[in-house]
Design a protein around this motif. Structure first.
Motif, mmCIF file in Angstrom:
data_model
loop_
_atom_site.group_PDB
_atom_site.id
_atom_site.type_symbol
_atom_site.label_atom_id
_atom_site.label_comp_id
_atom_site.label_asym_id
_atom_site.label_seq_id
_atom_site.Cartn_x
_atom_site.Cartn_y
_atom_site.Cartn_z
ATOM 1 N N LYS B 44 3.308 -0.816 -5.375
ATOM 2 C CA LYS B 44 3.109 0.641 -5.427
ATOM 3 C C LYS B 44 3.578 1.305 -4.131
ATOM 4 O O LYS B 44 4.330 2.284 -4.155
ATOM 5 C CB LYS B 44 1.617 0.952 -5.676
ATOM 6 C CG LYS B 44 1.070 0.309 -6.950
ATOM 7 C CD LYS B 44 -0.377 0.656 -7.205
ATOM 8 C CE LYS B 44 -1.343 0.096 -6.183
ATOM 9 N NZ LYS B 44 -1.412 -1.389 -6.109
ATOM 10 N N THR B 45 3.115 0.755 -2.998
ATOM 11 C CA THR B 45 3.509 1.330 -1.719
ATOM 12 C C THR B 45 5.012 1.189 -1.496
ATOM 13 O O THR B 45 5.675 2.108 -1.001
ATOM 14 C CB THR B 45 2.730 0.659 -0.563
ATOM 15 O OG1 THR B 45 1.332 0.884 -0.770
ATOM 16 C CG2 THR B 45 3.132 1.219 0.783
ATOM 17 N N THR B 46 5.542 0.038 -1.891
ATOM 18 C CA THR B 46 6.982 -0.178 -1.745
ATOM 19 C C THR B 46 7.765 0.876 -2.534
ATOM 20 O O THR B 46 8.780 1.399 -2.060
ATOM 21 C CB THR B 46 7.351 -1.589 -2.245
ATOM 22 O OG1 THR B 46 6.551 -2.538 -1.547
ATOM 23 C CG2 THR B 46 8.807 -1.897 -2.008
ATOM 24 N N GLN B 87 -1.004 5.106 3.016
ATOM 25 C CA GLN B 87 -2.184 4.327 2.625
ATOM 26 C C GLN B 87 -2.983 3.935 3.868
ATOM 27 O O GLN B 87 -4.190 4.071 3.906
ATOM 28 C CB GLN B 87 -1.717 3.069 1.882
ATOM 29 C CG GLN B 87 -2.860 2.178 1.439
ATOM 30 C CD GLN B 87 -2.340 0.991 0.623
ATOM 31 O OE1 GLN B 87 -1.149 0.878 0.358
ATOM 32 N NE2 GLN B 87 -3.234 0.119 0.231
HETATM 33 N N1 LIG Z 1 8.102 -5.188 4.492
HETATM 34 C C1 LIG Z 1 7.809 -6.195 3.649
HETATM 35 N N2 LIG Z 1 8.315 -7.418 3.849
HETATM 36 C C2 LIG Z 1 8.052 -8.425 3.002
HETATM 37 N N3 LIG Z 1 7.280 -8.310 1.922
HETATM 38 C C3 LIG Z 1 6.734 -7.106 1.665
HETATM 39 C C4 LIG Z 1 6.960 -5.990 2.516
HETATM 40 N N4 LIG Z 1 6.295 -4.919 2.025
HETATM 41 C C5 LIG Z 1 5.671 -5.360 0.924
HETATM 42 N N5 LIG Z 1 5.932 -6.673 0.688
HETATM 43 C C6 LIG Z 1 5.451 -7.460 -0.460
HETATM 44 O O1 LIG Z 1 5.814 -6.746 -1.608
HETATM 45 C C7 LIG Z 1 4.777 -6.786 -2.572
HETATM 46 C C8 LIG Z 1 4.349 -5.382 -2.913
HETATM 47 O O2 LIG Z 1 3.673 -4.813 -1.797
HETATM 48 P P1 LIG Z 1 3.101 -3.323 -1.823
HETATM 49 O O3 LIG Z 1 2.515 -3.057 -0.486
HETATM 50 O O4 LIG Z 1 4.136 -2.406 -2.303
HETATM 51 O O5 LIG Z 1 1.930 -3.443 -2.892
HETATM 52 P P2 LIG Z 1 0.841 -2.360 -3.336
HETATM 53 O O6 LIG Z 1 0.949 -2.236 -4.803
HETATM 54 O O7 LIG Z 1 0.965 -1.137 -2.541
HETATM 55 O O8 LIG Z 1 -0.487 -3.135 -2.964
HETATM 56 P P3 LIG Z 1 -1.917 -2.566 -2.476
HETATM 57 O O9 LIG Z 1 -2.638 -2.144 -3.698
HETATM 58 O O10 LIG Z 1 -2.555 -3.741 -1.840
HETATM 59 O O11 LIG Z 1 -1.637 -1.454 -1.535
HETATM 60 C C9 LIG Z 1 3.676 -7.638 -1.967
HETATM 61 O O12 LIG Z 1 3.815 -8.952 -2.447
HETATM 62 C C10 LIG Z 1 3.943 -7.579 -0.506
HETATM 63 O O13 LIG Z 1 3.506 -8.746 0.140
#
Ligand SMILES: Nc1ncnc2c1ncn2[C@@H]1O[C@H](COP(=O)(O)OP(=O)(O)OP(=O)(O)O)[C@@H](O)[C@H]1O
Ligand SMILES: [Mg+2]
Lengths: 348, 248
Positions: B44-46, B87
């Protein structure tokens, strides 16, 4: 998702802080600056008139190095950009006086051969602005240790460039046989020279004060703590930092022009990387990001240098250790320390 | 149907072996609150970071206002009308609350290369900075240093800064993360009060999501597995299995 939850007990203390902030009381750092500047306005002339010309010359060196430190503080203290090559600006500024004077006396390069200070100063500022623009454009693409290393590398590049130019004495340095001539002012008079340096320091402080409190300055300071957010808000952090770097370099170049007129002998040694390190120490020791801190840092630096070099020729080592301790343990440098000390006493 | 404000087409992002964004297609319609839900690490954050420019995608397209912004630098996306909140609270800690919002206002006004006039006494910054603080209920803390604020207050400031730039699209990454129940409710009210504001909202708090969202997309392992109204999502079998679990 696991974020630190700030403790609620902070509130009471915060309430007190807010009250203190609202009162119009001058902060201790402002009082220290006023006292320091008053001292610099009165004591050096007094020293001169009582026959202590040596002390006047120490104060002249102090004001010049202070201007350099104040300029470095703009990028290092307020901008968080650890430039390890600022001595190059001092050197370039000094050679912007030395080279035209050299040609005015020894011929050749008619177009720049002059003893006119109204040419030297714009030359010093202009050359440094250009040098800052080019090296800053490259250095500012890096961060952290890389930025430190690359600014230092550029500084050393200028060092070796000057060393290699035989015409201007190379390693041996260059004597400035005539000081910059200015309308109605003679820099040959030590008291006049000091007055020019002191007024220049006042202007430098005022300039930095205006800049760091302007819209531009707020962005520079905010980017120091959180560059990602400043970019997300819509600021081109790179462009802001580049402009700050150019302003800082130009100001330091101006200090270099004064330094050339003061010492009347210049050599590549003045832009060695250790010189850049000394400028950094002045800023950090005095209090990075406080307006007057660099002047305090420069004062302590020169004082220690005088005292310690009397005791031992190996003074650099204990000196270095003392500086590192001060930097590590006195948060906010001397001015931060004084703020806390005076602030606490006054609240009792 | 209304022309979407934001169109994401075939977006891809890998971190080594992790497929954080896997062929994401998404539309955000003007004035809607579009929620994205999904388990931890779903991407999601990505996704948000690619929309706001902190991360560049490996493939795919991002169209905003019919303009391709896929490769636009982060600071320029703010100027086309995209604001985000973080976040993990991302503020200027040693400045005051009002300074923080004033910087956002300043960014919005552009032409910030003003080197001389003091910013802190500039009414064109101070007054507009108070408005969003009132909206989130933080104006009484305007003079406080951010480091003195509680966690919940910092989240409110995050929100105020996103509001201050009057964005066409607000990207909110878990605005209620780490907040207590009361504070969360207040944030829901704040978001409701924004009316026509277009919002892409990431949130784990399901009560908040169902209270706010016009549409919901479910993201699992980088893929959008379902998009629909809250009712549709609630009754979608795949979603129940993949994400909502017993909670639904
Ligand atoms: N800069 C990065 N380098 C390597 N892996 C990353 C990076 N950013 C995110 N990831 C990986 O990408 C995946 C998605 O991460 P993301 O932070 O987007 O999830 P999210 O849905 O926001 O999670 P949460 O609910 O915990 O915030 C995860 O497996 C994370 O470990
Ligand atoms: Mg996340």
């Amino acid at each position: 998702m696991t974020e630190q939850i700030a403790p609620k007990e902070q509130s009471a203390q915060s309430e007190a802080n807010t009250a203190a902030r609202r009162s119009r009381r001058l902060p201790p750092s402002t009082l220290i600056m006023a006292a320091g500047l008053l001292f610099l306005a009165i004591v050096p002339p007094l020293a001169y008139f009582t026959g202590n010309e040596f002390w006047l010359s120490i104060f002249t060196r102090l004001t010049i190095l202070s201007i350099a430190a104040v300029s470095l503080n703009l990028v290092l203290g307020y901008g968080g950009l650890v430039s390890f090559g600022h001595a190059a600006f001092l050197g370039l500024g000094a050679y912007a006086v030395g080279i035209p004077v050299h040609h005015a006396i020894n011929g050749e390069f008619e177009s720049i051969a002059t003893t006119n200070g109204l040419f030297h100063i714009p030359m010093a500022v202009g050359v440094c602005a250009l040098y800052a623009l080019i090296t800053g454009a490259i250095s500012l693409r890096t961060r952290g240790v890389h930025f430190i290393m690359i600014t230092m590398a550029f500084g050393q590049m200028v060092f070796f460039a000057i060393v290699s130019i035989e015409t201007y004495g190379g390693d041996d340095g260059l004597t400035i046989y005539e000081r910059s001539s200015l309308p109605a002012i003679s820099l040959d008079n030590p008291l006049t020279l000091y007055a020019v340096c002191f007024v220049s320091l006042l202007l430098a402080l005022y300039l930095v004060h205006r800049i760091v409190n302007s819209r531009f300055g707020m962005v520079i300071r905010a980017a120091k703590g959180n560059e990602e957010r400043i970019r997300a808000l819509g600021f081109n952090a790179y462009a802001y930092r580049l402009l700050a770097y150019v302003i800082s370099g130009s100001m330091c170049g101006y200090a270099g022009a004064l330094l050339g007129n003061f010492t009347t002998f210049i050599s590549p040694e003045m832009m060695d990387w250790t010189r850049s390190g000394e400028l950094m120490f002045m800023v950090i020791l005095g209090g990075a990001g406080s307006l007057f801190g660099p002047v305090l840092g420069a004062s302590v630096f020169l004082l220690l240098e005088e005292v310690m070099s009397d005791f031992t020729i190996y003074w650099h080592l204990p000196f270095g250790i003392m500086l590192i301790l001060a930097v590590l343990f006195v948060r906010g440098g001397i001015s931060g320390f004084a703020d806390r000390l005076l602030g606490a006493k006054r609240d009792d | 149907m209304t022309e979407p404000l934001l169109r994401v087409q075939g977006l891809q992002k890998r971190f080594g072996g992790v497929h954080a964004t896997d062929d994401v297609n998404l539309n955000v319609i003007p004035s809607e609150t579009h929620a994205i839900i999904g388990p931890n690490g779903a991407g999601k954050t990505t996704l948000i970071s690619q929309l706001s420019g902190q991360i560049l995608p490996d493939a795919g397209k991002i169209l905003f206002d019919n303009r391709d912004i896929t490769r636009l630098p982060a600071y320029q996306r703010a100027h086309v009308g995209i604001a985000r909140s973080f976040q993990i609270t991302s503020l200027f800690m040693d400045m005051t609350v009002q300074d923080n919002v004033a910087l956002a206002v300043q960014a919005h006004q552009g032409h910030s290369f003003r080197l001389w006039r003091p910013a802190r006494s500039d009414d064109h910054l101070r007054a507009p900075a108070l408005e969003p603080l009132k909206t989130v209920g933080l104006h009484e803390r305007a003079d406080w240093t951010v480091s003195e604020l509680s966690h919940g207050e910092r989240r409110q400031l995050e929100m105020a800064m996103a509001l201050a730039v009057a964005p066409k699209l607000m990207l909110l990454d878990e605005p209620m993360a780490g907040m207590g129940h009361e504070e969360s409710m207040q944030m829901v009210d704040t978001l409701k009060s924004l009316g026509d504001q277009t919002i892409l909202l990431i949130e784990h708090d399901m009560d908040a999501v169902f209270a706010l969202a016009d549409r919901i997309s479910v993201l699992v392992y980088g893929r959008i597995v379902a998009t629909g109204t809250p009712e549709e999502i609630r009754s979608n079998d795949e979603v129940r299995r993949a994400y909502l679990g017993e909670a639904a």
